[in-house]
Design a protein around this motif. Structure first.
Motif, PDB file in Angstrom:
ATOM      1  N   GLY A  77    -100.217  -1.072  43.610  1.00 44.43           N
ATOM      2  CA  GLY A  77    -100.375  -0.899  42.176  1.00 44.43           C
ATOM      3  C   GLY A  77    -101.515   0.032  41.818  1.00 44.43           C
ATOM      4  O   GLY A  77    -101.354   0.945  40.996  1.00 44.43           O
ATOM      5  N   ILE A  78    -102.696  -0.169  42.426  1.00 41.79           N
ATOM      6  CA  ILE A  78    -103.875   0.625  42.077  1.00 41.79           C
ATOM      7  C   ILE A  78    -103.720   2.070  42.525  1.00 41.79           C
ATOM      8  O   ILE A  78    -103.988   3.010  41.759  1.00 41.79           O
ATOM      9  CB  ILE A  78    -105.137   0.001  42.690  1.00 41.79           C
ATOM     10  N   VAL A  79    -103.299   2.282  43.769  1.00 39.81           N
ATOM     11  CA  VAL A  79    -103.168   3.652  44.277  1.00 39.81           C
ATOM     12  C   VAL A  79    -102.083   4.403  43.521  1.00 39.81           C
ATOM     13  O   VAL A  79    -102.264   5.572  43.141  1.00 39.81           O
ATOM     14  CB  VAL A  79    -102.886   3.644  45.793  1.00 39.81           C
ATOM     15  N   THR A  80    -100.957   3.741  43.282  1.00 40.38           N
ATOM     16  CA  THR A  80     -99.871   4.388  42.540  1.00 40.38           C
ATOM     17  C   THR A  80    -100.321   4.753  41.130  1.00 40.38           C
ATOM     18  O   THR A  80    -100.070   5.866  40.651  1.00 40.38           O
ATOM     19  CB  THR A  80     -98.644   3.466  42.462  1.00 40.38           C
ATOM     20  N   ALA A  81    -100.992   3.828  40.441  1.00 39.18           N
ATOM     21  CA  ALA A  81    -101.450   4.095  39.078  1.00 39.18           C
ATOM     22  C   ALA A  81    -102.483   5.216  39.052  1.00 39.18           C
ATOM     23  O   ALA A  81    -102.471   6.059  38.144  1.00 39.18           O
ATOM     24  CB  ALA A  81    -102.035   2.827  38.464  1.00 39.18           C
ATOM     25  N   ALA A 119    -101.949   1.191  32.884  1.00 36.13           N
ATOM     26  CA  ALA A 119    -101.787  -0.255  33.087  1.00 36.13           C
ATOM     27  C   ALA A 119    -100.317  -0.618  33.248  1.00 36.13           C
ATOM     28  O   ALA A 119     -99.956  -1.461  34.078  1.00 36.13           O
ATOM     29  CB  ALA A 119    -102.392  -1.018  31.918  1.00 36.13           C
ATOM     30  N   ILE A 120     -99.460   0.012  32.445  1.00 38.54           N
ATOM     31  CA  ILE A 120     -98.015  -0.227  32.580  1.00 38.54           C
ATOM     32  C   ILE A 120     -97.534   0.227  33.956  1.00 38.54           C
ATOM     33  O   ILE A 120     -96.721  -0.451  34.600  1.00 38.54           O
ATOM     34  CB  ILE A 120     -97.254   0.505  31.462  1.00 38.54           C
ATOM     35  N   THR A 121     -98.049   1.354  34.417  1.00 37.25           N
ATOM     36  CA  THR A 121     -97.684   1.856  35.747  1.00 37.25           C
ATOM     37  C   THR A 121     -98.108   0.877  36.828  1.00 37.25           C
ATOM     38  O   THR A 121     -97.355   0.609  37.775  1.00 37.25           O
ATOM     39  CB  THR A 121     -98.338   3.228  35.991  1.00 37.25           C
ATOM     40  N   PHE A 122     -99.326   0.333  36.697  1.00 36.68           N
ATOM     41  CA  PHE A 122     -99.811  -0.649  37.673  1.00 36.68           C
ATOM     42  C   PHE A 122     -98.892  -1.862  37.745  1.00 36.68           C
ATOM     43  O   PHE A 122     -98.449  -2.259  38.830  1.00 36.68           O
ATOM     44  CB  PHE A 122    -101.225  -1.079  37.302  1.00 36.68           C
TER      45      PHE A 122
END
Length: 295
Positions: A100-104, A218-221
């Motif tokens: 989640g964090i790396v992708t966001a 945040a939505i991406t995460f």
């Protein structure tokens, strides 16, 4: 007149920005739900960082300890292979939060640059938005599944696949804000006095995109965490030796009533993480939104 307008506007905006940041935190800490969400996310982040120290080997199994209920020895019980559910849940947090964090982070960086460039340069916008429209025409889960099927399972593969899937959405959001910001008087004044494109990008347009970028990040995460869990649930995400909340839920399908702890604890961790992030970003958005009066 133009020469005086741009510096004055910029200095005012910088002063407002400096005073707004601490005010956001103060207002956020006065909201019980936001504080609870921060606490949950802090616990999840701490568990993922300290996983090797606070949990045992998540892949270690003891055949004679299959399907043990929660107890002092195994506080979350054991699964169908005798593995400790607590260890798998903690290490599952490490995998899911990393994705989640790396992708966001990568999605936000790429989307901000591409989106603002699209908002500033019409020729670039005409090319990029056609690609964005094409990628966004596919459902997220289908496109992610296709990419992981091509590249093979793995943490890096999942992050790469999700980044490619989410960058178009971030680009569209940032582009919309950049188009509005590029027409503001302060940007026109900066252009009139000969400010370069990079200076306009960093000093005038990027600050105007802060709120939508935060919300979309945040939505991406949360979406990345959910999609990674969905991919692992169907066996197309992380490899079997990497604990994942989605994989734990998949393994618990045959034990829904006989061993509810197998799906209860990983499922609760997933729900709390996504819910906490949504509550937090809703509160931040309300504080930063001038139409809401910063309530």
């Amino acid at each position: 007149m133009s020469e005086m307008t741009a510096p004055t506007t910029a200095s005012i905006q910088e002063a407002v920005s400096r005073t707004t940041r601490p005010r956001v935190w103060r207002r956020l800490l006065r909201r019980p739900l936001a504080v609870a969400a921060l606490a949950i996310l802090a616990v999840m982040a701490g568990a993922s960082l300290l996983a090797p120290a606070i949990a045992g080997d998540p892949n270690s199994f003891v055949a004679v300890e299959r399907l043990l209920a929660p107890s002092g020895t195994h506080i979350f019980g054991t699964d169908n292979l005798g593995r400790d559910v607590y260890a798998r849940t903690v290490f599952g947090a490490q995998a899911s939060l990393t994705v989640g964090i790396v992708t966001a982070t990568i999605t936000t960086a790429a989307g901000v640059v591409i989106g603002i460039m699209a908002g500033m340069f019409r020729w670039f916008d005409a090319v990029v938005m056609r690609v964005v429209d094409g990628v966004m025409s596919f459902p997220i889960i289908v496109l992610a599944l296709a990419m992981t099927a091509i590249l093979g399972p793995g943490l890096g593969t999942v992050i790469l696949a999700l980044t490619i899937v989410f960058v178009p959405g971030m680009t569209r959001v940032v582009r919309s804000s950049a188009l509005i910001a590029s027409e503001l008087p302060m940007v026109e004044s900066a252009r009139a006095i000969g400010a370069g494109g990079i200076r306009i990008f960093w000093r005038y347009i990027l600050p105007q995109c802060t709120t939508p970028v935060l919300v979309q990040a945040a939505i991406t995460f949360t979406t990345a965490v959910l999609v990674e869990s969905a991919l692992s649930f169907i066996g197309a995400g992380l490899p079997p030796n990497v604990p994942s909340w989605g994989a734990s839920l998949s393994e618990a399908r045959s034990y829904l009533t006989t061993a509810p702890w197998m799906w209860g604890f990983p499922g609760l961790a997933l729900i709390l993480t996504v819910l906490a992030m949504n509550i937090l970003i809703d509160n931040v958005r309300d504080i930063l939104d001038p139409r809401a009066g910063g309530r």
